[in-house]
Enzyme design. Structure first.
Site, PDB file in Angstrom:
ATOM      1  N   PRO A   2       0.804  -1.165   0.000  1.00 20.49           N
ATOM      2  CA  PRO A   2       0.000   0.000   0.000  1.00 20.49           C
ATOM      3  C   PRO A   2       0.857   1.242   0.000  1.00 20.49           C
ATOM      4  O   PRO A   2       2.072   1.179  -0.051  1.00 20.49           O
ATOM      5  CB  PRO A   2      -0.817  -0.196   1.243  1.00 20.49           C
ATOM      6  CG  PRO A   2      -0.973  -1.682   1.280  1.00 20.49           C
ATOM      7  CD  PRO A   2       0.134  -2.235   0.496  1.00 20.49           C
ATOM      8  N   GLU A   3       0.226   2.318  -0.041  1.00 23.19           N
ATOM      9  CA  GLU A   3       0.918   3.560  -0.378  1.00 23.19           C
ATOM     10  C   GLU A   3       1.054   4.481   0.828  1.00 23.19           C
ATOM     11  O   GLU A   3       0.773   4.062   1.941  1.00 23.19           O
ATOM     12  CB  GLU A   3       0.170   4.229  -1.542  1.00 23.19           C
ATOM     13  CG  GLU A   3      -0.195   3.221  -2.625  1.00 23.19           C
ATOM     14  CD  GLU A   3      -0.960   3.799  -3.791  1.00 23.19           C
ATOM     15  OE1 GLU A   3      -0.912   5.026  -3.973  1.00 23.19           O
ATOM     16  OE2 GLU A   3      -1.596   3.026  -4.515  1.00 23.19           O
ATOM     17  N   LYS A  60       7.339   5.005   1.179  1.00 24.54           N
ATOM     18  CA  LYS A  60       6.541   3.893   1.704  1.00 24.54           C
ATOM     19  C   LYS A  60       7.325   3.061   2.699  1.00 24.54           C
ATOM     20  O   LYS A  60       6.954   1.929   3.009  1.00 24.54           O
ATOM     21  CB  LYS A  60       6.049   3.033   0.544  1.00 24.54           C
ATOM     22  CG  LYS A  60       5.086   3.791  -0.377  1.00 24.54           C
ATOM     23  CD  LYS A  60       4.880   3.101  -1.700  1.00 24.54           C
ATOM     24  CE  LYS A  60       4.150   4.028  -2.645  1.00 24.54           C
ATOM     25  NZ  LYS A  60       4.291   3.624  -4.059  1.00 24.54           N
ATOM     26  N   ARG A 128       2.351 -12.383  -0.360  1.00 23.68           N
ATOM     27  CA  ARG A 128       3.268 -12.600  -1.493  1.00 23.68           C
ATOM     28  C   ARG A 128       4.741 -12.634  -1.112  1.00 23.68           C
ATOM     29  O   ARG A 128       5.588 -12.867  -1.964  1.00 23.68           O
ATOM     30  CB  ARG A 128       3.014 -11.524  -2.550  1.00 23.68           C
ATOM     31  CG  ARG A 128       1.700 -11.764  -3.285  1.00 23.68           C
ATOM     32  CD  ARG A 128       1.352 -10.624  -4.198  1.00 23.68           C
ATOM     33  NE  ARG A 128       2.167 -10.625  -5.393  1.00 23.68           N
ATOM     34  CZ  ARG A 128       2.027  -9.745  -6.372  1.00 23.68           C
ATOM     35  NH1 ARG A 128       1.110  -8.819  -6.288  1.00 23.68           N
ATOM     36  NH2 ARG A 128       2.792  -9.795  -7.427  1.00 23.68           N
ATOM     37  N   ARG A 278       1.053  -1.185 -15.536  1.00 32.04           N
ATOM     38  CA  ARG A 278       0.042  -1.043 -14.496  1.00 32.04           C
ATOM     39  C   ARG A 278      -1.283  -0.567 -15.088  1.00 32.04           C
ATOM     40  O   ARG A 278      -1.312   0.068 -16.128  1.00 32.04           O
ATOM     41  CB  ARG A 278       0.469  -0.029 -13.428  1.00 32.04           C
ATOM     42  CG  ARG A 278       1.919  -0.092 -13.014  1.00 32.04           C
ATOM     43  CD  ARG A 278       2.281  -1.423 -12.385  1.00 32.04           C
ATOM     44  NE  ARG A 278       1.558  -1.700 -11.173  1.00 32.04           N
ATOM     45  CZ  ARG A 278       1.950  -1.312  -9.957  1.00 32.04           C
ATOM     46  NH1 ARG A 278       3.032  -0.625  -9.802  1.00 32.04           N
ATOM     47  NH2 ARG A 278       1.242  -1.637  -8.900  1.00 32.04           N
TER      48      ARG A 278
END
Length: 289
Positions: A2-3, A60, A128, A278
């Site tokens: 996430p950002e 991040k 992941r 993307r």
DNA sequence: TGCAGTGTTGCTTC
DNA sequence: CGAAGCAACACTGC
């Protein structure tokens, strides 16, 4: 992860829990997460006994400043998120103590657990397994972090700074916004959201943006990120806050993952296109190329 | 069954 | 040389 907003939310949640705590042990079933030092036993040895003095964010990255001038850097990448709580190992599986959000399916993938001196734990859940953790000398880490572009939510991030960052850049605005060397912390979700707010087509060439357009992107960047932080980040992916619950940005999400739905401004169907590897989501009518 | 996915780096191709 | 594409990392959910 996430950002920026999700990382900020994680930090806000952890601050109240782990400041001044001392690490007493570390467990992992995926030691590749630890990139520095590469040897897990060495990492454990160096970490034990160190106390958390501060927690902050750069782009991040989550940074824990420790005693003895050491720092830990955590980058959650695609699916990582840090949780705070208590777990017990039963039959080879970590079971959360008590019921509630920590039983959320996305909080099951624990691959790294830090144990504190108060008996509580901070766990990295990461489907992941792309997340990384590094132990640095604080001064060396700071030098590394200086290579990242300006922080959009810092007071010093003026319109002039924004213009400067985009100066002489080539390519499509969405990819420029997502480039960590240009601006820190913007990823695929918020790049689409910012450009919808600014009414700019994601494929618009940066060099062709006029002053007014640059200004609306600048304003939208700050506004969208601020709102997302306030709401605790997004909620449609596997990101979770440190207490295991979801953020509330969904109420503000206008285009990301909304292909085929009506644009909240003009009613046109939201489009999805792919470039730079993307997906970009946008309204083909009110976002100008 | 196949494909897409929040991030970042580094290699390849043109 | 620069821009753009693509693979790699690894796995789940739709």
């Amino acid at each position: 992860m996430p950002e920026l907003p999700e990382v900020e939310t994680t930090i806000n949640g952890l601050k109240t829990k782990v400041l001044s705590r001392t690490f007493v042990d570390v467990w992992s079933d995926w030691k590749k997460t630890i990139k520095k030092p590469k040897d897990f036993e060495q990492f454990k040895k160096e970490l034990k006994g160190k106390k958390i003095k501060n927690i902050w964010r750069r782009a991040k990255n989550i940074i824990f400043d420790l005693s003895d001038n050491y720092s830990i850097l955590v980058h959650q990448k695609m699916t990582g998120h840090l949780l705070y709580g208590t777990w017990n190992m039963e039959h080879g599986i970590w079971i959360p103590v008590g019921k509630g959000p920590l039983n959320d399916p996305y909080n099951r993938f624990l691959h790294l657990i830090f144990f504190f001196d108060n008996g509580k734990m901070m766990a990295l859940s990461d489907v992941r397994k792309f997340a990384k953790v590094e132990l640095w000398k604080t001064e060396e880490l700071k030098k590394e972090l200086d290579k990242i572009g300006p922080e959009p939510l810092e007071k010093g991030f003026t319109f002039e700074k924004f213009e400067e960052a985009l100066k002489n850049k080539k390519g499509r605005i969405k990819q420029i916004l997502m480039n960590p060397e240009v601006i820190a912390g913007i990823g695929n979700i918020y790049a689409s959201e910012i450009l919808w707010q600014a009414k700019i087509h994601p494929e618009k060439n940066v060099a062709k943006l006029n002053g007014k357009e640059l200004e609306s992107i600048y304003e939208a960047t700050k506004r969208v990120l601020e709102i997302a932080v306030k709401l605790g980040g997004e909620s449609f992916s596997d990101y979770r806050k440190p207490d295991g619950t979801k953020g509330d940005f969904d109420s503000e999400r206008r285009v990301y993952k909304r292909e085929g739905q009506k644009c909240a401004r003009c009613g046109t169907k939201i489009k999805r296109i792919k470039f730079g590897g993307r997906s970009a989501f946008f309204c083909p009518v009110c976002q100008k190329l």
